[in-house]
Every structure is written in structure tokens, then in C-alpha cells.
Motif scaffolding. Structure first.
Motif, short mmCIF file in Angstrom:
data_model
loop_
_atom_site.label_atom_id
_atom_site.label_comp_id
_atom_site.label_asym_id
_atom_site.label_seq_id
_atom_site.Cartn_x
_atom_site.Cartn_y
_atom_site.Cartn_z
N ILE A 155 -6.81 -1.35 -6.99
CA ILE A 155 -6.15 -2.56 -6.17
C ILE A 155 -4.93 -2.03 -5.54
CG2 ILE A 155 -5.72 -4.91 -6.11
CD1 ILE A 155 -7.64 -5.50 -8.28
N ALA A 156 -4.81 -1.52 -4.38
CA ALA A 156 -3.52 -1.27 -3.79
C ALA A 156 -3.84 -1.09 -2.46
CB ALA A 156 -3.22 0.42 -4.56
N GLN A 157 -2.70 -1.11 -1.47
CA GLN A 157 -2.80 -0.90 0.09
C GLN A 157 -1.34 -0.62 0.40
OE1 GLN A 157 -5.74 -3.24 1.91
NE2 GLN A 157 -4.16 -3.81 3.39
N THR A 158 -1.39 0.28 1.41
CA THR A 158 -0.08 0.58 2.11
C THR A 158 0.54 -0.63 2.55
OG1 THR A 158 -1.29 2.67 2.79
CG2 THR A 158 0.88 2.06 3.96
N GLY A 159 2.01 -0.68 2.31
CA GLY A 159 2.83 -1.94 2.71
C GLY A 159 2.99 -2.81 2.03
N TRP A 160 2.25 -2.88 0.65
CA TRP A 160 2.24 -4.25 -0.21
C TRP A 160 3.58 -4.25 -0.92
CZ3 TRP A 160 -3.14 -4.46 -2.66
CH2 TRP A 160 -4.07 -4.95 -1.76
N THR A 161 4.24 -5.48 -1.15
CA THR A 161 5.37 -5.73 -2.03
C THR A 161 4.88 -6.10 -3.05
OG1 THR A 161 5.65 -7.82 -1.02
CG2 THR A 161 7.00 -6.37 -0.15
N THR A 162 5.68 -6.59 -4.22
CA THR A 162 5.11 -7.16 -5.48
C THR A 162 4.47 -8.37 -5.30
OG1 THR A 162 7.49 -7.98 -5.72
CG2 THR A 162 6.95 -5.98 -6.97
N VAL B 86 -4.06 0.55 -17.79
CA VAL B 86 -3.82 -0.09 -16.56
C VAL B 86 -2.67 0.45 -16.34
CG1 VAL B 86 -3.37 -2.38 -15.18
CG2 VAL B 86 -4.75 -2.33 -17.16
N SER B 87 -2.35 1.25 -15.08
CA SER B 87 -1.13 1.47 -14.39
C SER B 87 -0.35 0.66 -13.36
CB SER B 87 -1.27 2.94 -13.84
OG SER B 87 -2.35 2.97 -12.61
N LEU B 88 0.66 0.69 -13.17
CA LEU B 88 1.38 -0.05 -12.19
C LEU B 88 2.52 0.76 -11.29
CD1 LEU B 88 1.99 -2.76 -10.80
CD2 LEU B 88 3.42 -3.35 -12.76
N LEU B 89 2.26 0.73 -10.21
CA LEU B 89 3.64 1.45 -9.43
C LEU B 89 3.76 0.67 -8.13
CD1 LEU B 89 5.19 3.65 -8.54
CD2 LEU B 89 3.41 5.07 -7.85
N ILE B 90 4.95 0.10 -8.10
CA ILE B 90 5.12 -0.69 -7.02
C ILE B 90 6.77 -0.99 -6.75
CG2 ILE B 90 4.89 -2.89 -8.55
CD1 ILE B 90 3.50 -2.75 -4.90
N GLY B 91 7.02 -1.42 -5.64
CA GLY B 91 8.49 -1.75 -5.30
C GLY B 91 8.99 -1.07 -4.16
N VAL B 92 8.51 0.09 -3.77
CA VAL B 92 9.00 0.72 -2.57
C VAL B 92 9.46 -0.39 -1.32
CG1 VAL B 92 7.10 1.70 -1.43
CG2 VAL B 92 9.25 2.79 -1.37
N ASN B 93 8.12 -1.07 -1.26
CA ASN B 93 8.36 -1.82 0.16
C ASN B 93 9.18 -3.00 -0.04
OD1 ASN B 93 6.28 -0.69 1.90
ND2 ASN B 93 4.97 -0.90 0.02
N ASN B 94 9.50 -3.55 -1.26
CA ASN B 94 10.64 -4.62 -1.35
C ASN B 94 11.96 -3.91 -1.11
OD1 ASN B 94 8.30 -4.90 -3.66
ND2 ASN B 94 9.53 -6.66 -3.82
N GLN B 95 12.26 -2.70 -1.64
CA GLN B 95 13.32 -2.07 -1.33
C GLN B 95 13.52 -1.74 0.32
OE1 GLN B 95 13.62 1.66 -0.35
NE2 GLN B 95 16.11 1.07 0.13
N PHE B 96 12.57 -1.40 0.96
CA PHE B 96 12.44 -1.02 2.24
C PHE B 96 12.84 -2.11 3.08
CE2 PHE B 96 10.39 -0.59 6.33
CZ PHE B 96 10.94 0.43 6.91
N ARG B 97 12.31 -3.33 2.86
CA ARG B 97 12.38 -4.60 3.69
C ARG B 97 13.71 -5.22 3.37
NH1 ARG B 97 6.63 -7.55 3.27
NH2 ARG B 97 5.40 -5.97 2.99
#
Length: 237
Positions: free
Chosen positions: A82-89, A108-119
């Protein structure tokens, strides 16, 4: 000069895609959940954004798929994703709810947050929403924190595309977001794998990046999978 003007627009498009709407598609719609094939012992769910879906590379080169392929005797299945380009947390959390996925997984793996920082979203918001997502990941793992692994946020400022931005500021903010995630993981008893140094070592090397000069190549993401593998194996013992 016109090319330099267009680069920020291209980066915004690649990071945010068309998926930055306030809420994802309703349950039953065409959600970006990639089902795992039958067979294999360890059921695996990968949650994230463009880095997990492997923007710009074939599906077989996504880092979670490579992790499963490297697992050997650990028997990790090719993952549900469950992942898609552009998603924030918050957008990932909304998409998980809309997916209707009620399965229980062994890993379960989780890698998220770059779009929070970018925005430019506040660090405090990221921390709160990351904690909520981590709790969701734990529920997917059958309420076992010891079956969840979090990867740190890559430093996209060190990509070829990132040279047109303030790299020092991006690195500083990425470090702050990763420090918050690491603290939350420690408090919850969740494993944390730092891959940010690998992304910084790839600075401006075209072979380490996908064709867009922003996301990462399959060979580079293999480094993420290789670093995560012994941690995942330890969690599965």
C-alpha cells in the motif's frame, strides 16, 4: 535558464503526483494495493510512498520485493504493498482505511515522511501522524511491535534533481524527521533501519537513480533491502 525554472515544477509533480488530494478513493475503488501471490511462509506488508512503490523502476526492483527475494530460508513472501507517489503520512493512513485490508501479517515495513518534509509540514504533525501509522502497522502485524520495521527517510536533496534546491536545509530537516521517527520507534519497541547515509553516498551518481534523477534505481534500492534483511530475519526468529 528555462530548464532551471521547470525543474522545481517537475520535482513537485514527481513527489506530489496527482495523489495529493485530501482523501483517497473510497473503499472498493482501484486502490494501489499490490496483492502477494500464493506460496511462501512469511506474509509481508509494505507501507509507504514513492520509495516503497519504486517510482521509475520495474516492480521486481522495488526494495520490498528485493527484500523478499533476498530472504532465502526466512521465506518472506512477495509483499502486499500500500504505497503511492506523493503520499504524506495522513494520506497513507487514509488510503489504508479505504483499502479495507483486514489481513494479519508476519512482517510489516513502513517508510514515509519525505512528502511531509517537501511540503513544509510541521515536524510535530509528522511525529503525531507517524505514531498513528506505526500503531496501524503494529495492528497489521497482529499487535506485535516486534514484527514491524521502519526505514529512515532518504535525503532527496542529494539527488541530481535536488541540486537546484537548498541541500543543507533539506538534509537538516530530513535529520529532524528521522530523529522523531527513531524516537517513536524506540518508545514502541519497533525496529528502525537507517538508510539515509546510503542515499547521501549516492550523491549525483546517475547509476544510483531512476531516469527522473529524483527517485532511486533498483541497484541502489537493493542496498536498502540488504541492510534491512538481517533486521527482518531477527524479527522473524
Amino acid at each position: 535558464m528555462r530548464l532551471l525554472f521547470l525543474l522545481p515544477l517537475l520535482l513537485s509533480s514527481l513527489l506530489n503526483c496527482s495523489c495529493t488530494q485530501s482523501s483517497p478513493a473510497p473503499a472498493g475503488a482501484d486502490m494501489p494495493v499490490t496483492p502477494a501471490p500464493s506460496g511462501g511462509a512469511v506474509r509481508y506488508l509494505a507501507l509507504g510512498d514513492s520509495y516503497t512503490i519504486g517510482q521509475g523502476v520495474p516492480a521486481a526492483e522495488r526494495w520490498p520485493v528485493q527484500l523478499a527475494g533476498l530472504s532465502g530460508a526466512a521465506g518472506i513472501q512477495s509483499p502486499d504493498i500500500i504505497a503511492q507517489t506523493g503520499w504524506t503520512t495522513s494520506e497513507l493512513q487514509q488510503a489504508i482505511a479505504a483499502s479495507g485490508n483486514q489481513k494479519t501479517y508476519d512482517l510489516v515495513s513502513l517508510l514515509i515522511g519525505v512528502n511531509n518534509q517537501f511540503r513544509g509540514q510541521p515536524l510535530a504533525t509528522y511525529r503525531t501522524e507517524f505514531r498513528q501509522l506505526m500503531n496501524t502497522a503494529i495492528r497489521f502485524a497482529g499487535d506485535r511491535p516486534g514484527r514491524v520495521v521502519v526505514l529512515s527517510i532518504p535525503d532527496w536533496g542529494q539527488s541530481p534533481m535536488g541540486r537546484t534546491y537548498d541541500r543543507a536545509r533539506i538534509s537538516q530537516e530530513i535529520d529532524q524527521f528521522n530523529a522523531a521517527a527513531r524516537q517513536e520507534c524506540a518508545a514502541a519497541g519497533v525496529a528502525f533501519v537507517d538508510i539515509t547515509d546510503l542515499t547521501r553516498a549516492a550523491k549525483d551518481d546517475p547509476a544510483q537513480f531512476a531516469a527522473d534523477g529524483l527517485h532511486y534505481s533498483g541497484p541502489h534500492m537493493r542496498q536498502w533491502a540488504t541492510r534491512t534483511l538481517p533486521v527482518a530475519q531477527g524479527l522473524l526468529r
